[in-house]
Write a protein that holds these residues in place. Structure first.
Motif, PDB file in Angstrom:
ATOM      1  N   HIS A 184       2.426   0.906  -3.386  1.00  0.00           N
ATOM      2  CA  HIS A 184       3.254   1.012  -4.586  1.00  0.00           C
ATOM      3  C   HIS A 184       2.682   1.997  -5.596  1.00  0.00           C
ATOM      4  O   HIS A 184       3.238   2.144  -6.688  1.00  0.00           O
ATOM      5  CB  HIS A 184       3.364  -0.366  -5.238  1.00  0.00           C
ATOM      6  N   LEU A 235       5.645  -1.141 -10.132  1.00  0.00           N
ATOM      7  CA  LEU A 235       5.977  -2.497  -9.697  1.00  0.00           C
ATOM      8  C   LEU A 235       7.399  -2.830 -10.138  1.00  0.00           C
ATOM      9  O   LEU A 235       7.830  -2.444 -11.228  1.00  0.00           O
ATOM     10  CB  LEU A 235       5.018  -3.512 -10.318  1.00  0.00           C
ATOM     11  N   ASP A 260       7.493  -3.941  -3.552  1.00  0.00           N
ATOM     12  CA  ASP A 260       6.892  -2.901  -4.391  1.00  0.00           C
ATOM     13  C   ASP A 260       6.489  -1.695  -3.551  1.00  0.00           C
ATOM     14  O   ASP A 260       6.642  -0.546  -3.972  1.00  0.00           O
ATOM     15  CB  ASP A 260       5.677  -3.446  -5.134  1.00  0.00           C
TER      16      ASP A 260
END
Length: 463
Positions: A422, A387, A399
């Motif tokens: 992500h 993140l 992300d």
């Protein structure tokens, strides 16, 4: 330019013009093609441009014994020449019978009856259809609801797609959800400060409340992966499955363990449900690793206790008419038998257990890197969650772009990562060695650091 290069260029052009691939970005349809693989060996694949890549996701969680195993190729060829096909509607074949017996030896409890399908989606779909059949034969036509979890994934048929709690798969499809009920993901990152025990109690209470609100007499099945693979290798709190199973037993609800990813060695056991997660389900689904991806095959194992209620004197004239043209396909079953023989001869389950801690330690070594918000693993499947702001819990589109960038960097360095948004997921072929694990982790480390550096420099266009 020699012939092989010209052929590769032509095949790439064919792909751009004619292939419609899974998860195709339609705005770019026809503009680009995915890397064209030429061959594989061991844990590696080589593309037509000569790039040698560690297959970090093991294809799609499935190439357990690696590529180019002569034993499986020989078994496929021999069976194709002996009996290439039989109709499962009125005949059967020796490989299917033998494989069913072998799998019944591996399953927990009394899950001794095996039904073969074409892959994971049709395995789960068939399991759910069995619960419909089961309750109709028992005279309970209203007991049809299916409880599933957010972040779960169960397939791409109409019904299994509706049961998959990854909302990114839903846009622009008409997802049938009249009978589908979602409960919370068992992701500790969503525990909101609760301890593992407190979070477990919360999840169990939510399940109980859901049954009360729906009416347990309307609920046919609870469908759950032992760990939520495509959701990002989410590992439930210890004891989760056993406590949910107890409630299912109390209310006569069929407990289905979706082991399409976790079966056949991925977690160090033939099936992970009992030994790794403490539950004996009523039905287990499987696919992927059963043939190490050499040919398609899936299936489910059903409890004798369940079957006894709708068979023999209890059948009421019923037929379980669910089936497929390729149910118990002799070539696929022969491949699976050869795959199992390799795993047994090489003590591959012991190898996975031996490698699991080294793999986990390697992933944990990434925990303090920029961008890394969480690290999770079980057996030889793991996730590094990245993140831009590690204090966040929920990822956003930016992300996901970072995840794609990490994947691209790793690819250039010689590693295929499966970027689920992500999250960087690794589930390598089970034959991987300590040295190869180290190389894989090293490349992922470089990928994360380079992406973090690009982000710090403000090179947003590259991300």
């Amino acid at each position: 330019m020699h012939g092989a290069q010209l052929d590769a260029i032509e095949r790439e052009a064919d792909a751009r013009r004619h292939l419609l691939s899974p998860a195709e970005e339609m705005a770019k349809l026809g503009e680009e093609s995915r890397p064209l693989l030429a061959y594989g060996e061991g844990i590696y694949v080589v593309d037509t441009r000569g790039r040698r890549l560690i297959d970090g996701p093991a294809g799609m969680w499935c190439t357990q014994v690696g590529y180019a195993r002569q034993e499986i190729a020989d078994a496929i060829a021999a069976q194709a020449m002996k009996l290439s096909y039989n109709s499962p509607w009125y005949t059967t074949n020796s490989p299917a019978a033998e494989l069913a017996a072998r799998i019944a030896e591996m399953t927990p409890g009394d899950l001794n009856r095996i039904f073969f399908t074409t892959g994971g989606s049709t395995a789960v779909d068939s399991a759910l259809r069995f619960t419909e059949f089961y309750n109709n034969v028992l005279g309970r036509p209203d007991k049809k609801r299916i409880i599933v979890r957010k972040d779960g994934y169960h397939g791409s048929t109409n019904l299994t797609a509706a049961c998959s709690g990854r909302a990114g798969n839903w846009p622009n499809f008409d997802i049938e959800q009249d009978r589908i009920v979602f409960i919370s993901s068992p992701n500790m990152r969503l525990a909101d400060g609760k301890s593992e025990t407190e979070f477990l109690d919360h999840l169990v209470a939510e399940f109980q409340q859901t049954l009360e609100e729906l009416g347990a007499d309307t609920v046919a099945a609870f469908l759950a992966e032992p760990l939520l693979a495509s959701g990002g290798v989410i590992i439930p709190p210890k004891g989760y499955h056993a406590r949910i199973k107890a409630l299912c037993e109390q209310h006569d609800i069929v407990y289905i363990s979706d082991e399409v990813v976790t079966a056949f060695g991925r977690c160090g056991e033939w099936f992970a449900s009992e030994k790794m997660f403490g539950v004996v389900p009523d039905i287990i689904t499987f696919a992927k690793g059963v043939t190490s991806g050499y040919v398609p095959l899936g299936g489910l194992a059903i409890s004798e206790k369940l079957l006894a209620r709708v068979s023999g004197e209890n059948a009421k004239g019923s037929y379980f008419t669910n089936g497929y043209t390729y149910t118990g396909h002799p070539v696929s079953c022969a491949a699976a038998l050869a795959n199992i023989a390799i795993m047994e001869k090489s003590n591959l389950l012991d190898h996975v257990r031996a490698m699991s801690e080294h793999f986990a330690a390697g992933l944990r070594s990434l925990a303090d890197l920029p961008l890394v918000a969480d690290v999770r693993s079980n057996g030889l499947v793991g996730c590094v969650e990245c993140l831009a702001d590690k204090t966040h819990v929920v990822a956003d589109d930016f992300d996901r772009k970072i995840g794609a960038r990490i994947d691209a960097i790793c690819f250039d360095l010689g590693l295929i990562v499966r970027p689920i948004g992500h999250m960087c997921v690794l589930s390598p072929p089970l034959i991987i060695t300590r040295e190869e694990i180290d190389r894989m982790i090293s490349i992922l480390r470089q990928g994360i650091l380079q992406a973090a550096d690009e982000l710090a420099r403000g090179d947003i266009s590259q991300i």
